[in-house]
Design an enzyme around this catalytic site. Structure first.
Site, PDB file in Angstrom:
ATOM      1  N   HIS A  36       1.085  -0.905  -0.090  1.00  0.00           N
ATOM      2  CA  HIS A  36       0.264   0.337  -0.117  1.00  0.00           C
ATOM      3  C   HIS A  36       0.834   1.425   0.018  1.00  0.00           C
ATOM      4  CE1 HIS A  36      -4.289   1.908   1.123  1.00  0.00           C
ATOM      5  NE2 HIS A  36      -2.918   3.088   1.715  1.00  0.00           N
ATOM      6  N   GLU A  37       1.653   1.423   0.501  1.00  0.00           N
ATOM      7  CA  GLU A  37       3.116   2.607   0.991  1.00  0.00           C
ATOM      8  C   GLU A  37       3.670   2.897   0.060  1.00  0.00           C
ATOM      9  OE1 GLU A  37       1.344   4.598   3.627  1.00  0.00           O
ATOM     10  OE2 GLU A  37       0.868   2.754   4.528  1.00  0.00           O
TER      11      GLU A  37
ATOM     12  N   GLU B 121      -5.431   7.925  -1.632  1.00  0.00           N
ATOM     13  CA  GLU B 121      -5.720   6.407  -0.812  1.00  0.00           C
ATOM     14  C   GLU B 121      -6.547   5.376  -2.145  1.00  0.00           C
ATOM     15  OE1 GLU B 121      -4.118   6.117   1.514  1.00  0.00           O
ATOM     16  OE2 GLU B 121      -3.582   7.815   2.283  1.00  0.00           O
TER      17      GLU B 121
ATOM     18  N   HIS C 141       1.662   4.176  -2.943  1.00  0.00           N
ATOM     19  CA  HIS C 141       1.887   5.748  -2.859  1.00  0.00           C
ATOM     20  C   HIS C 141       2.894   6.700  -3.360  1.00  0.00           C
ATOM     21  CE1 HIS C 141      -1.377   6.006  -0.202  1.00  0.00           C
ATOM     22  NE2 HIS C 141      -1.283   6.151   0.270  1.00  0.00           N
TER      23      HIS C 141
END
Length: 819
Positions: free
Chosen positions: A479-480, A502, A483
């Site tokens: 997930h990170e 997000e 980003h």
């Protein structure tokens, strides 16, 4: 959770007059003092006036309307002129120890008379008050407005860049022979527009200019949310000094950083991802449109490690025995909110050497990967871009380091270290070139309010991801990592459109994680359907307990991206303490992207996504930029009546659950992994109904081994049961070793413990509230709602132990639940 909305309390003003003048570069020179919990030093701002940057960015929508002839709507504060003879003279009385500051100067512990600090005002926030025009009003001086909060500003001065040897070559006009304001401003104009291939020279000149003498103090004042600076006689942004130095110090209560202790009991300070971003760390321009570069020198005691969101892997320079200096820089212009720092006694963990170049050159491109090598010039403002670097585009695994408190090094070695290379490689296989050249990963203190936070070149992860195997660690890491593309390399031009960050990261984490695990297509599809099932349940819960106006992904509708004439704006609900616990933007954004990917087909969708990344990296976007390009790049037969307007109406501008999603969930068949869970739930319901004394010959129930996400779903189904006996709960715990599972599973287990008052496992709840603070807030609410005296006592006891170290927003929300 019943969320009460109060615009006066919840709205966040962005005060900087970015339509008139922009900060192009920051030079920070800071000392970190753990005894006083203060960061002090100087920041030098290199500015560019609005007329110039508007010409350079003609493709960007005109942000500034004709200036009003009326006076600014808020009262002009009485400027204060603070004579500071030497704000940093050495103090022989300062004692140095492991945790003390090492500094060039004395620390002023009290505000001097006449210094106008940012004071909290009881009055509410008025959007008309904060969106005023601060441009030229005839005879009035031009006002530079910076976003600033909880800072003590000591002095502001103009920097004499003309005193730096060698910079005179930047003055092209032969008539400018006398050192003047125009002469100095022309030097800065030429410096900030040097071509990207001269970035090293540019950084060197910035550093030298930042050390140049002052040539006159500037008038300044502060209010709750801003620092206002003017120079007598400078009536336009063009006339205003283009290089200024601000002497300031933070306050211990400042909300941009958290002073705390790590898991080994050592002091540390880090940017916590506050709703106010970095305005309590340094005066800055907060609106995303203010894209800037920076360089920073940070001094701390020699026992500390300074990590920052710079593109270089800094090493300490020892200044003297007890003090080290760290230097970081960035050459890619980004919003000031992405600036990140963490200072602590971190331990770096060594891992096996991975040769990313070997990985990149050992095999030819597959047909799908050929899409990574888009031909063409980048569309962003000029900077040294990795997307134009052939070796960078084929680098699957960027250099990375892992830091943690010493007591967590073992846990990091077991899980995190070996997951980073395959997750980075998976991300590259899906999206292509990594936008950033390196990555530091830091396990932050227990009070960190979320599971992770990504910044350029650095990622913060909660200790909660280190327990219970690979699954939670891997998915959060993915997930990170996502980003880096969506949220950082491509940012939202309007902060209310959080789904652009997000939603994308949530959708991509599943794709990255399946690739990192090297799952077969059927397995990957099954696991992704299971996660969609869990998110669907979560979205339904979220819709029931959040205000309708906070369920909208594009709340400003046609006014999205608009600002006042000055560039100031207000972020609706930006300060609402409950907002950080809401997942609407994650979930609705995820389901929209999942809907589009299914409609187009994965191959078409991800091929488009790579093209989109190549087109928009290094830029700020709005929803329509993504949607318009998507619809323009897909065949008519796959468009199937999709339009930007329909997507706005169904997904982005309405509250509640989108109708297309409701139809899909009603029509969709349950995936195999979810059906397996239902079968196990049936078994447990049967076990729970059995009498306490069973016949000897009765067959013992055999339970299937479940994946972590299946365990979460199992426990959620069991939470719907009215009663579960202590015997059943004990059997559940024993069968799945629930106390050793990851934090997502343990969270549901704690909910079962609380619901059924399973006193034997209350220690598990206490442990969760203390060690998994990023996920424990709602558990406090459930303990209090039960109206059970013992449970309420447990909640208050845990809060008393942790409240001093707890994240401020979390502590505020929990305190409202308990008292």
């Amino acid at each position: 959770m019943d969320i009460q909305l109060d615009p006066a309390r919840d709205d966040l003003p962005l005060m900087a007059n970015t339509s008139h003048i922009l900060v192009k570069h920051y030079v920070l020179d800071l000392d970190v003092d753990f005894e006083s919990q203060v960061i002090e030093g100087t920041i030098v701002l290199f500015l560019e006036d609005g007329n110039r940057f508007k010409k350079q960015n003609s493709s960007i929508e005109e942000a500034c309307q004709s200036e009003s002839n009326k006076a600014c709507k808020f009262g002009m504060p009485e400027p204060c002129h603070i004579p500071v003879t030497n704000a940093r003279t050495f103090s022989s009385e300062m004692e140095y120890n492991d945790f003390a500051i090492c500094s060039k100067g004395e620390k002023d512990t009290s505000d001097k008379d006449g210094n106008h600090d940012n004071q909290e005002h009881a009055s509410g926030i008025s959007s008309s008050k904060y969106c005023c025009d601060t441009g030229n009003h005839g005879s009035e001086d031009f006002l530079l407005v910076l976003d600033c909060c909880d800072l003590s500003v000591l002095k502001v001065e103009e920097v004499d860049v003309a005193a730096v040897p060698g910079l005179e070559k930047f003055t092209r006009s032969p008539e400018l022979t006398v050192v003047s304001e125009e002469f100095r401003n022309q030097i800065v104009r030429e410096l900030v527009t040097l071509p990207a291939n001269r970035w090293r020279e540019q950084l060197d000149y910035y550093a030298r200019c930042s050390q140049a003498p002052g040539c006159g103090e500037l008038l300044f004042d502060t209010d709750t949310w801003s620092l206002q600076i003017r120079k007598t006689g400078a009536q336009t942004a063009t006339d205003f000094p283009h290089a200024i130095r601000i002497w300031y110090k933070t306050k211990p209560e400042g909300r941009s950083v958290t002073w705390t202790s790590d898991q080994s009991g050592r002091p540390c300070v880090y940017t916590v991802g506050s709703p106010i971003n970095n305005r309590a760390l340094f005066p800055c321009q907060e609106p995303p449109v203010a894209m800037s570069t920076w360089q920073a020198t940070v001094r701390a005691a020699a026992s500390f490690v300074v990590l920052m969101s710079g593109e270089n892997s800094a090493k300490p320079t020892q200044l003297w025995e007890e003090c080290s200096s760290w230097y970081y820089y960035v050459t890619m212009p980004m919003p000031a909110s992405t600036f990140t720092i963490a200072v602590g006694c971190w331990t770096e963990m060594k891992m096996e050497t991975w040769s990313s170049n070997d990985l990149a050159t050992e095999r030819p491109f597959s047909p799908s990967e050929a899409n990574f090598r888009h031909v063409g010039v980048c569309s962003h403002m000029e900077y040294p871009c990795r997307f134009q670097n052939a070796s960078a585009t084929t680098q699957e695994i960027i250099p990375h380091r892992v830091f943690a408190p010493v007591c967590l090094t073992g846990a990091c070695q077991e899980t995190l270290l070996r997951l980073i290379p395959p997750c980075l490689s998976a991300a590259h296989s899906v999206l292509g070139a990594h936008p950033f050249s390196r990555l530091d990963v830091l396990i932050v203190p227990a009070n960190f309010p979320s599971l992770g936070m990504a910044s350029p070149h650095i990622m913060f992860l909660s200790q909660s991801i280190l327990t219970g195997g690979n699954h939670l660690c891997g998915t959060r890491l993915c997930h990170e990592i996502a980003h880096a593309w969506f949220g950082l390399a491509i940012g939202a031009r309007d902060w209310t459109e959080e789904w652009l960050s997000e939603g994308f990261a949530t959708h991509l984490e599943d794709v990255f994680w399946a690739t990192a695990q090297q799952l077969a297509p059927y397995e990957a599809r099954e696991q992704q359907e299971l996660r969609a099932c869990l998110r669907w349940r979560r979205l339904q819960d979220e819709m029931q307990c959040s205000p309708e106006e906070m369920q909208v992904l594009r709340p400003s509708k046609d006014k999205t991206g608009h600002t006042s004439d000055s560039g100031a704006s207000v972020i609706k609900h930006g300060l609402n303490p409950e907002k950080i616990f809401m997942q609407v933007h994650y979930l609705k954004g995820y389901f929209l992207l999942r809907f589009l990917a299914k409609r187009l087909g994965d191959e078409t969708y991800f091929s488009f996504l790579r093209k989109f990344v190549h087109t928009f990296h290094g830029q700020l976007i709005l929803s329509q930029d993504f949607l318009q390009m998507l619809l323009e790049n897909i065949p008519e037969e796959k468009r199937l009546e999709l339009s930007v307007e329909n997507i706005y109406q169904d997904w982005l501008e309405s509250s509640g659950i989108p109708k297309p999603l409701q139809r899909e969930r009603r029509a969709g068949a349950e995936c195999g992994l979810a059906r397996q869970v239902r079968a196990e739930v049936t078994k447990w319901i049967g076990v729970n109904r059995r009498p306490r004394k069973r016949k000897r010959r009765e067959k013992e129930e055999v339970f299937e081994k479940l994946l972590p996400d299946q365990l979460v779903l199992l426990l959620e189904h069991l939470l719907e049961q009215k009663t579960l006996s202590p015997r059943t709960l004990q059997s559940l715990q024993r069968t799945y070793h629930l106390q050793d599972q990851d934090a997502e599973v343990r969270h549901r287990w704690c909910e079962l413990i609380v619901k059924h008052k399973f006193t034997k496992a209350y220690k598990s709840v206490e442990r969760f509230l203390q060690e998994d603070q990023a996920m424990g807030v709602y558990l406090y609410g459930e303990l209090m709602v039960s109206e059970d005296a013992r449970q309420q006592q447990l909640a208050r006891r845990c809060f008393e132990r942790t409240k001093e170290q707890m994240d401020r927003s979390s502590a505020q929300v929990v305190a409202e639940m308990l008292f």
